[in-house]
Enzyme design. Structure first.
Site, PDB file in Angstrom:
ATOM      1  N   MET A   6     -13.081   6.714  54.702  1.00 20.81           N
ATOM      2  CA  MET A   6     -12.676   7.698  53.719  1.00 20.81           C
ATOM      3  C   MET A   6     -11.494   8.537  54.148  1.00 20.81           C
ATOM      4  O   MET A   6     -10.926   9.244  53.321  1.00 20.81           O
ATOM      5  CB  MET A   6     -13.847   8.661  53.441  1.00 20.81           C
ATOM      6  CG  MET A   6     -15.029   8.023  52.775  1.00 20.81           C
ATOM      7  SD  MET A   6     -16.386   9.203  52.672  1.00 20.81           S
ATOM      8  CE  MET A   6     -15.514  10.640  52.072  1.00 20.81           C
ATOM      9  N   ASP A  18     -26.488  10.505  57.233  1.00 18.56           N
ATOM     10  CA  ASP A  18     -25.844   9.412  57.973  1.00 18.56           C
ATOM     11  C   ASP A  18     -25.996   9.618  59.483  1.00 18.56           C
ATOM     12  O   ASP A  18     -25.028   9.543  60.236  1.00 18.56           O
ATOM     13  CB  ASP A  18     -24.366   9.319  57.586  1.00 18.56           C
ATOM     14  CG  ASP A  18     -23.741   7.985  57.999  1.00 18.56           C
ATOM     15  OD1 ASP A  18     -24.502   7.020  58.237  1.00 18.56           O
ATOM     16  OD2 ASP A  18     -22.501   7.908  58.082  1.00 18.56           O
TER      17      ASP A  18
END
Length: 469
Positions: free
Chosen positions: A31, A148
């Site tokens: 990202m 995560d």
């Protein structure tokens, strides 16, 4: 650095402004691009994460990420990488330019440490888990979830402090269409069963992921492996984890077994209870059961110990060097990977519809698993004064060689063994670690009965965008 690179850096510097002076790129994720920079105002080095345009142009993603980044600025924990600043600036093309300024940590990721060492002694692994759990407790008290937790998002400093990084990025990633070029697949090896099925993600989901990390640190392998992200996700949903080596204490195996329960309601509900449980185990006690009176206290920040100092000596803080920019064609390669993964999903759906292999999230009757004893033969004498790192075993992203297989079991508690006697108080010494570790994988058939379309939903829950490990 080429003239083109310099020009690109200059354009980026203009957008970022005079408060931060860019040095060079130190990392790339799915990202973002991460820069090392000087915080001119506060006279310190910082890491600046610059979001890729395809994400900052997505309004839903931007709203989610903005909320998470601003909330992260209020997190105050030694065990969470600090977020200093978040800004959005319009660029000359009319797009929104986004960047987040974070604490720069000179340390080594747990992923790199495990890649080099193979596994950690039990005392060091428990130290890592307690520090990480304490960091999660601060996040969870603010009604936030990391989503995560994995070795790549856990940094270890030269003095043995564990810091959680990449907070809040996975939640925002759910807003991005799955087919967008440049996406990377979420980390299936550490995903909780409920997250893999697209169900509600809670603090207990982070605890499951931390349990997987703990299993890997001590066993030298992940509990579930497979040929693809899809097969690994299905294993997390349906299979009981293989028993941990018997060289690991019974109370530690019980701790990991509780964290890896399929039902989030039966795990430790948050980082605070996990920290309390790990602390008890480090003292040689059995872990308290979740949601009991023994778990009502607030966990104290772990004090540096002998194992913390040893952890700092084992970790190798990375030398900060300039990283080359990614090639322009890299997004195409990732796009092809996504296409291949979707083909696997379609094939899995067809196979599920023709063979009756579907999902089942209901508890199954517990059966008594066959006990497999794994023998570890040290090649050097055990010592309590200094740990000599072993020669690391070969590690693989998804598959690992099978040397022993377990019979099918429906018990999700196969990693938890009830000790018959109370373990003695730990002396907090660092044990000698064997140089060779037998590696095993469980071979368990998937037997489920939910609608076939749930397979796609389950995999969609996996495909979060995350940073590179």
């Amino acid at each position: 650095m080429s003239q083109e690179d310099i020009t690109g850096k200059d354009r980026l510097q203009e957008l970022i402004g005079a408060d931060y002076r860019l040095q060079w790129i130190i990392g790339h994720g799915g990202m973002s691009t991460v820069w090392l920079a000087d915080d001119v105002v506060n006279d310190r080095e910082v890491a600046i994460k610059v979001l890729r345009p395809e994400f900052s142009d997505n309004q839903e993603f931007l709203n989610r990420f903005r909320n998470e980044a601003q909330a992260a600025e209020n997190i105050d924990s030694e065990h969470v990488v600090a977020t200093y600043d978040y800004r959005e600036v319009p660029d000359p093309a009319g797009h929104t330019f986004c960047f987040i300024v974070m604490e720069f940590v000179r340390g080594e990721s747990l992923a790199d440490l495990l890649e080099r060492e193979g596994r950690l002694p039990e005392d060091l692994a428990l130290d890592v888990m307690e520090q990480a759990a304490h960091g999660l407790s601060v996040i969870h008290r603010m009604d936030m979830v990391h989503r995560d937790i994995k070795p790549g998002n856990m940094l270890i400093t030269a003095n043995g402090i564990v810091k959680i990084t990449d907070f809040g990025i996975a939640k925002a990633a759910a807003a991005v269409p799955l087919t967008r070029t440049g996406m990377v697949v979420g980390t299936a090896q550490y995903v909780s069963p409920e997250q893999a099925q697209g169900k509600e993600v809670t603090a207990a989901s982070d605890i499951y992921s931390l349990g997987v990390v703990g299993y890997e640190m001590m066993a030298g392998r992940r509990p579930f492996t497979g040929d693809s992200s899809v097969s690994v996700a299905i294993a997390h949903i349906n299979q009981a984890p293989p028993q941990m080596p018997t060289s690991i204490s019974a109370q530690t195996r019980e701790l990991i077994g509780i964290a890896l329960r399929k039902d989030p309601g039966r795990r430790f509900p948050d980082g605070n209870e996990m920290a309390l449980a790990v602390s008890a185990v480090r003292l040689g006690k059995r872990p308290p059961q979740p949601r009991t009176s023994a778990m009502m206290a607030q966990a104290e920040a772990p004090s540096p110990s002998e194992s913390t100092a040893m952890l700092g000596r084992v970790a190798r803080p990375a030398t900060i060097t300039q990283e080359a920019a990614p090639k322009r064609g890299s997004g195409i390669g990732i796009g092809l990977f996504i296409a291949a993964l979707l083909a696997v999903i379609i094939g899995a759906v067809i196979y599920a519809g023709t063979t009756g292999i579907l999902f089942n999230d209901t508890p199954e009757e517990t059966t008594t698993p066959e006990t497999i004893t794994e023998t570890y033969t040290p090649t050097v004498e055990e010592t309590t004064s200094q740990w000599v790192p072993p020669t690391p075993p070969t590690r693989s992203t998804f598959t690992e060689p099978e040397t022993t297989s377990h019979r099918p079991t429906t018990s999700e508690e196969s990693t938890s063994e009830e000790p018959t006697t109370e373990a003695p108080t730990s002396s907090r010494t660092v044990p000698q670690i064997p140089t060779s570790t037998p590696r095993t994988s469980a071979s368990v058939p998937v037997e489920t009965n939910a609608p076939a379309d749930d397979l796609i939903d389950a995999v969609n829950g996996l495909l979060d965008v995350g940073g590179a490990q």
